[in-house]
Scaffold this active site. Structure first.
Site: not given
Ligand code: SF4
Length: 349
Positions: A104, A113, A108, A317, A273, A310, A95, A91-92, A111
């Site tokens: 994971c 993603r 979360c 960001k 997000d 973001d 990096r 994206r940048y 999340c």
């Molecule tokens: S935010 Fe998403 S990618 Fe990061 S640990 Fe939690 S579930 Fe996994």
């Protein structure tokens, strides 16, 4: 489903039983769409008698996840628009992200993603990894590689060592940065073998820890972070601003102090997000700015993260913290101090 994840199911049924309907069906519907898991370290922190427990809010599925808002998006920060080869997000200019795993240790509920990770997602094959490394080697402008996923510290030390040493062998790569939740959610994984895998001669490895509430920094988590820092790996933090978790000045300040006291420099406070089904966990930007104002001046300068958004669509960001400086005329400004009082700069003669 492990024992901790079974207790997660029980907690979810208990927390949302007052919502009516068949909670088991609702949970099955959430689990069919989004990955669900918790570690024993995080499950042990949840107070089952507290309907607003800030740890539970992060990991226990909520029926509100089944409602997707019109502005929410399966790829809220535009990873796909900037993915030249599988596993890479460029994206940048200087990096790239290298998404090593789709798994994971915990999932979360906010999340960004969430539509791309979990056991059902497609793993990065050995061929795709080779193509991703070849892409990095072919782009001399890439100075830093950010290992992400999923959680890269779920990989075995042997696989991590392979990737880190391959990156270290690329002359123009100077920094390998690892984004992880593992030191807090499964601290026992920070072993001497893992530390050896992360370090590489002549190149810098940084670990950026994701934690959102001060209770996550348990004695075991603090010890795991100390092992990383004592091994010569600098640590930074990233947190997501979450309604009902850390959206009050005392909790946020305590979290930032806990990072600094454990030699972890606060780096990012992310505005949550626009991931699908996460509206119940998002605050307003105005509230985020108010919280940043509350930290400014009342907590050490070391405790100040950068509040960032973001930009949806993959535009990267941008810092969105409160402004303290207003231009009044060329070379003349009004600046606000931490008490909210305005001053002229330069001061009137
Ligand atoms: S935010 Fe998403 S990618 Fe990061 S640990 Fe939690 S579930 Fe996994």
């Amino acid at each position: 489903m492990n024992a901790a994840s079974k207790s997660l199911r029980n907690l979810s049924q208990r927390a949302h039983s007052s919502a009516g309907g068949n909670q088991s069906d609702v949970l099955d519907a959430i689990a069919a769409r989004y990955a669900v898991a918790i570690t024993s370290a995080m499950a042990a922190l949840i107070d089952p008698n507290d309907a607003n427990d800030p740890i539970a809010r992060q990991f226990v599925p909520d029926p509100a996840e089944l409602q997707t808002g019109a502005e929410e998006n399966a790829d809220p920060i535009g990873d796909f628009a900037h993915s030249p080869v599988e596993g890479i997000v460029h994206r940048y200019p200087d990096r790239v992200l290298l998404k090593l795993t789709h798994l994971c240790a915990v999932y979360c509920r906010f999340c960004f993603r969430r539509e791309m990770i979990g056991p059902a997602a497609k793993p990065l094959s050995p061929t795709a990894l080779e193509n991703a490394l070849a892409y990095i080697a072919a782009h001399p402008e890439i100075w830093e590689v950010i290992l992400t996923g999923g959680d890269p510290l779920l990989l075995s030390p042997r696989r991590l060592k392979h990737v880190v040493s391959r990156l270290a062998a690329i002359e123009h790569v100077a920094v390998v940065r690892v984004h992880t939740r593992i030191p807090v959610v499964d601290p026992a994984r920070i072993t001497p073998a893992l530390l050896r895998a992360l370090k590489c001669a002549d190149k810098a490895t940084y670990v950026v820890l994701h934690a959102n509430h001060p209770r996550e920094l348990t004695p075991a988590a603090r010890a795991a972070c100390a092992r990383l820092v004592d091994a010569g790996i600098p640590m930074l933090s990233q947190s997501v601003l979450l309604a009902g978790v850390n959206d009050d000045p005392a909790t946020l300040g305590e979290l930032m102090r806990a990072f600094v006291a454990n030699r972890i420099k606060p780096y990012y406070l992310h505005h949550a997000d626009l991931a699908p089904g996460t509206a119940h966990l998002r605050t307003t930007i105005a509230r985020g700015q108010e919280l940043m104002r509350a930290l400014h001046g009342r907590y050490s300068g070391l405790c100040q993260p950068t509040y960032t958004l973001d930009i949806p669509g993959g535009h990267g960001k941008s810092p969105i913290g409160p402004g303290y400086l207003v231009a009044e005329a060329p070379g003349r400004y009004r600046v606000t101090d931490f008490n909210g009082t305005e001053h002229c700069y330069p001061p009137p003669t």
